[in-house]
Design a protein around this motif. Sequence first.
Motif, PDB file in Angstrom:
ATOM      1  N   LEU A 213       0.842  -1.201   0.000  1.00  0.00           N
ATOM      2  CA  LEU A 213       0.000   0.000   0.000  1.00  0.00           C
ATOM      3  C   LEU A 213       0.877   1.250   0.000  1.00  0.00           C
ATOM      4  O   LEU A 213       0.683   2.178  -0.780  1.00  0.00           O
ATOM      5  N   ARG A 214       1.854   1.262   0.880  1.00  0.00           N
ATOM      6  CA  ARG A 214       2.721   2.443   0.981  1.00  0.00           C
ATOM      7  C   ARG A 214       3.515   2.678  -0.311  1.00  0.00           C
ATOM      8  O   ARG A 214       3.581   3.791  -0.817  1.00  0.00           O
ATOM      9  N   GLU A 215       4.098   1.586  -0.824  1.00  0.00           N
ATOM     10  CA  GLU A 215       4.993   1.768  -1.976  1.00  0.00           C
ATOM     11  C   GLU A 215       4.212   2.021  -3.256  1.00  0.00           C
ATOM     12  O   GLU A 215       4.801   2.437  -4.254  1.00  0.00           O
TER      13      GLU A 215
ATOM     14  N   GLY B 188       4.699  10.173   3.183  1.00  0.00           N
ATOM     15  CA  GLY B 188       6.151  10.112   3.178  1.00  0.00           C
ATOM     16  C   GLY B 188       6.770   9.721   4.488  1.00  0.00           C
ATOM     17  O   GLY B 188       6.142   9.079   5.344  1.00  0.00           O
ATOM     18  N   HIS B 189       8.010  10.170   4.634  1.00  0.00           N
ATOM     19  CA  HIS B 189       8.894   9.671   5.676  1.00  0.00           C
ATOM     20  C   HIS B 189       8.855  10.616   6.871  1.00  0.00           C
ATOM     21  O   HIS B 189       9.803  11.372   7.110  1.00  0.00           O
ATOM     22  N   VAL B 190       7.738  10.564   7.585  1.00  0.00           N
ATOM     23  CA  VAL B 190       7.563  11.500   8.697  1.00  0.00           C
ATOM     24  C   VAL B 190       8.661  11.326   9.748  1.00  0.00           C
ATOM     25  O   VAL B 190       9.118  12.282  10.352  1.00  0.00           O
TER      26      VAL B 190
ATOM     27  N   LEU C 112       8.228  15.042   3.816  1.00  0.00           N
ATOM     28  CA  LEU C 112       6.927  14.756   3.205  1.00  0.00           C
ATOM     29  C   LEU C 112       7.017  14.821   1.685  1.00  0.00           C
ATOM     30  O   LEU C 112       7.706  15.694   1.134  1.00  0.00           O
ATOM     31  N   HIS C 113       6.319  13.913   1.038  1.00  0.00           N
ATOM     32  CA  HIS C 113       6.085  14.079  -0.395  1.00  0.00           C
ATOM     33  C   HIS C 113       4.746  14.799  -0.502  1.00  0.00           C
ATOM     34  O   HIS C 113       3.688  14.213  -0.228  1.00  0.00           O
ATOM     35  N   PHE C 114       4.822  16.070  -0.816  1.00  0.00           N
ATOM     36  CA  PHE C 114       3.626  16.916  -0.864  1.00  0.00           C
ATOM     37  C   PHE C 114       3.264  17.086  -2.339  1.00  0.00           C
ATOM     38  O   PHE C 114       3.719  18.010  -3.016  1.00  0.00           O
TER      39      PHE C 114
ATOM     40  N   ALA D 275      14.547  16.795  -0.103  1.00  0.00           N
ATOM     41  CA  ALA D 275      14.994  16.019   1.054  1.00  0.00           C
ATOM     42  C   ALA D 275      15.772  14.783   0.630  1.00  0.00           C
ATOM     43  O   ALA D 275      16.757  14.433   1.248  1.00  0.00           O
ATOM     44  N   GLU D 276      15.303  14.132  -0.461  1.00  0.00           N
ATOM     45  CA  GLU D 276      15.954  12.857  -0.803  1.00  0.00           C
ATOM     46  C   GLU D 276      16.052  12.601  -2.299  1.00  0.00           C
ATOM     47  O   GLU D 276      16.619  11.602  -2.702  1.00  0.00           O
ATOM     48  N   HIS D 277      15.517  13.477  -3.132  1.00  0.00           N
ATOM     49  CA  HIS D 277      15.532  13.193  -4.570  1.00  0.00           C
ATOM     50  C   HIS D 277      16.578  13.974  -5.348  1.00  0.00           C
ATOM     51  O   HIS D 277      16.672  13.846  -6.557  1.00  0.00           O
ATOM     52  N   GLY D 278      17.348  14.801  -4.684  1.00  0.00           N
ATOM     53  CA  GLY D 278      18.439  15.489  -5.359  1.00  0.00           C
ATOM     54  C   GLY D 278      17.992  16.730  -6.119  1.00  0.00           C
ATOM     55  O   GLY D 278      16.875  17.242  -5.928  1.00  0.00           O
TER      56      GLY D 278
HETATM   57 ZN    ZN Z   1      10.341   9.047  -0.551  1.00  0.00          ZN
END
Ligand code: ZN
Length: 470
Positions: free
Chosen positions: A328-330, A378-380, A385-387, A425-428
């Motif tokens: 579900l999450r992925e 996202g990764h609280v 957050l993925h907004f 935050a994490e995607h560059g």
């Molecule tokens: Zn992510």
Amino acid sequence: MNTADLDELRALLGAPGVLHEAADTARYGSDERRLYHGRAAVVLRPASTHELARAVGWCHARRIAMVPHGGNTGYCGGATPDESGTQAVISLERMRRVRSVEKEAFAMTVDAGMTLAAVQAAAADAGLLFPLSMGSEGTAQIGGALSTNAGGVAVLRYGTARDLVLGLEVVLPDGRVWDGLRCLRKDNTGYDLRQCFIGAEGTLGIITAAVLKLFPAQAQCETAWLGVRDLAAACRVLSALRRRLGDCMSSFEYLSAASLGHVLAHVPDVQAPPVAADAHLLVEFTAGEGDALRGDVERALLALVEADDVTDVVIAQHEKQRRSFWRLRESVPVAEKALGGSIKHDVSVRIDRLPLLAQRASAAVLAHVPTARLSIYGHVGDGNLHFNVLAPADVAPDTFKAAHGEALSALVHGVAHELDGSFSAEHGVGKLKRELLVASEGPVAIALMQALKHAFDPLGLMNPGKVLAH
Ligand code: ZN
Ligand code: 2HG
């Protein structure tokens, strides 16, 4: 590229190492999100560091720009050649060996072209754990993950890619090889060159191998699905669980009801979540042999239910159920893609400011387009957050993105900036966020980055136009 050039390259790399026909090179020309469409002069696929260094030296001598290319799962266009048709894509896909496993040292040395899943499997074969994990791990390569300092779902406990590296081997833009494949936990000898290349998105050199940190395999794993009222409650739950269970918690993932709704409506074969709620958490705890993890987790979660911060909780009873929670999450990015894509934001703030970030960004976006659909997840646990913003149900996604993408992103990034947060935050940064980097970092940081780029790549041949505009 003329025939003589291609013959020289084939002499260096062998026939499988050189792709030239448009039909063969096309798939290297655009990114996962199809934001960019370029054309490579040639795609080079070396099978070893030695071959890769020779290929880079060859390009350097001819002043041919190079674009390192891993699993091509990035979101910011960092691995896509430009439209000039003059750049050489250098793919790591044939470099996928485990070089060695140092069990006693809890480390392994791998080629950069191995997928994350293959690295994880090799660690598991040795009875150990490589914890970097994300939805794209079947395709994403370890070299790309290091080059973008990828995050994923276990950052809370193990850190980002940057934290998982002991040593690196890098081919520099002129073809020299820096052998930094050391397996030391402590090494205070001058500048930490490794860290220059991690997160540099292939602009300073090409990572060809890495010594990775491994961890004890986790004999016990408990995965819980929690219903909460809102993001503020989620943050309280995070804090309470950290205090109580500390390092046992490896993942703390948040899904708004809307994100979950998109998954249920648009991804085939997913199981509905076990609880109905306004907001959902997927939390995973792991521990070695011997500790009574299940009991500790149950008591901690029960206390949260009693305190009324958690409205409902289900602990996975078996691996199949655990997998269905994770699916579900992925599947949120998959659902967004099925809906025609979203305007994506990968923002982070100090963890206690997450509710404010979501509140202000939602208000700003909805004031601009009241019918826009939000997907916030996202990764609280990492303050990330993925907004994401989707088109209103009755508007074509591409039309919506073209009309509002820029304005809405400015609003969301503006809120993150106001709260002293990050726009990535994490995607560059890649090509997509170069201007944001300049706007957010200020002139001193940008001058230092440019100086670094110039020191490593004075001719500007290595992944030009990525991260920094020049
Ligand atoms: Zn992510
Ligand atoms: C995730 O956490 C990925 O699922 C993708 O980072 C985020 O698609 C996105 O916005």
